[in-house]
Scaffold this active site. Sequence first.
Site, PDB file in Angstrom:
ATOM      1  N   HIS A  32      47.363 113.782   6.495  1.00 47.18           N
ATOM      2  CA  HIS A  32      48.731 113.795   7.013  1.00 47.18           C
ATOM      3  C   HIS A  32      48.749 114.820   8.146  1.00 47.18           C
ATOM      4  O   HIS A  32      48.252 115.935   7.991  1.00 47.18           O
ATOM      5  CB  HIS A  32      49.717 114.198   5.913  1.00 47.18           C
ATOM      6  CG  HIS A  32      51.057 114.562   6.467  1.00 47.18           C
ATOM      7  ND1 HIS A  32      51.786 113.687   7.236  1.00 47.18           N
ATOM      8  CD2 HIS A  32      51.784 115.714   6.421  1.00 47.18           C
ATOM      9  CE1 HIS A  32      52.905 114.281   7.618  1.00 47.18           C
ATOM     10  NE2 HIS A  32      52.930 115.511   7.141  1.00 47.18           N
ATOM     11  N   GLU A  80      61.732 108.800   6.090  1.00 44.57           N
ATOM     12  CA  GLU A  80      62.684 109.858   5.765  1.00 44.57           C
ATOM     13  C   GLU A  80      63.711 109.971   6.895  1.00 44.57           C
ATOM     14  O   GLU A  80      64.383 110.989   7.028  1.00 44.57           O
ATOM     15  CB  GLU A  80      61.971 111.186   5.504  1.00 44.57           C
ATOM     16  CG  GLU A  80      61.060 111.657   6.604  1.00 44.57           C
ATOM     17  CD  GLU A  80      60.384 112.984   6.270  1.00 44.57           C
ATOM     18  OE1 GLU A  80      61.102 113.957   6.011  1.00 44.57           O
ATOM     19  OE2 GLU A  80      59.134 113.021   6.270  1.00 44.57           O
ATOM     20  N   CYS A 109      57.201 112.909   3.894  1.00 50.00           N
ATOM     21  CA  CYS A 109      56.112 112.253   4.622  1.00 50.00           C
ATOM     22  C   CYS A 109      55.203 111.434   3.709  1.00 50.00           C
ATOM     23  O   CYS A 109      54.227 110.833   4.174  1.00 50.00           O
ATOM     24  CB  CYS A 109      55.283 113.283   5.376  1.00 50.00           C
ATOM     25  SG  CYS A 109      56.286 114.283   6.467  1.00 50.00           S
TER      26      CYS A 109
END
Length: 388
Positions: free
Chosen positions: A233, A79, A111
């Site tokens: 994450h 990103e 993400c």
Amino acid sequence: MHIGIDRFGLSTPHLYVDLREVAVQRGDEPDKYTIGIGQDQQAVTPSSQDIVTLGAQAVLEFREDIDMDRLGLLVVGTESGVDSSKASALYIHRLLHLPSSVRCMEIKEACYGGTGALMMARDYIVAHPDKQAIVIAADIARYGLATSGEVTQGAGAIAMLISKDPHILEIHDDSIVHSEDIQDFWRPLYTDCALARGKYSTEKYIEFFNDVWERYTQNYYVTLDNFAALCFHLPFSKMGLKALRTILPTTSEETQQCLLDRYQKSVYYCRRIGNVYTASLYLGILSLLDNDSTLQDNDTIAAFSYGSGAIGELFTLTLVPGYAQYLHSEQHHAILDNRQQVSVEEYEQIFTDMVPYAADDYETNKDYHHGSFILTGVIGQERQYQRM
Ligand code: CAA
């Protein structure tokens, strides 16, 4: 057919700032950063590095293991793209002298991009079992100086070689997904700094995790006891812990302790590098494998990927017997241990010296450069990369 991660590569800038020093400068309690958020150090990216140089550097770690006759796909999940049109994968393709027969592209969904790329590569190998694919998850997380997100910045890349009969991790075809249009974190086109509804984003992360976890365990008739570890994450190291704690009471105290111990191993690199957006789940998996000596061959790990905007995905991976000999754990520790610390003042100067959103020519600061690939500048609105 067994398909998965055959090799890992890691790269991160060679500069870092101590977050306790940043806390003092910002008038915050250092414990808020190191305990409340769970971050100790943060990678600082000089202007001569971006996701192209970081991504190419990560692939160098396993360049000798790529079979150029079998390589068919190179996908970058990011990103922090360097162009609204051209894929960063093409710059990396040239820097690494990859064959012209390789498909090159870039995937974006906050993400989640790295996971999107990984799933695409997995499906590609299902269709073309004799091929190899490279997945690069690379990002530079920027929120801005003295913002509430500043403590959660970071930078780095994880590269993965994907093939059948992998040597490290088999990826199972068992994903459970939750997609929903929400506005928790985004980055408008004019800026390289992200905007976030901080608290809301952490609530949505947990909500998405709980949904996919519940559906996963119901679909596949499993419980927490079926997993040797859970990797998340990691926008900051406390985030995954908050999610993990919501399901821990479903198992025994002994298993809870084991999962918590392994969680701490999975966030070790994140605490020293920071958020690497698309790469952070894979940095967590690598951190666990490099730092935990209690895992066994054939253990299964659950992985939760979260990309703001938002998508959550839960899938599992199994450790291939003999996996440990294909890791470069000492090399990864050396990358982190040999970095150079900068003062808060220096970090602020480096942070503000980035390629501007403008048509002007620009020269990067070579004084801070380190590594095999460099962005020397922008001439006539074209980025200039070189192998050193
Ligand atoms: N000692 C120990 N702990 C302390 C402390 C002290 N002296 N002072 C405060 N704390 C604790 C607080 O109690 C709090 O703990 P809990 O979360 O467990 O309640 C923690 O430190 C953080 O304090 P605040 O909530 O007050 O922190 P903040 O308002 O400054 O913001 C943040 C924190 C929302 C994470 C902010 O850094 C932010 O916006 N970050 C960017 C967005 C983000 O990372 N979101 C995550 C989900 S979205 C996602 O995952 C995608 C992505 O990569 C961005």
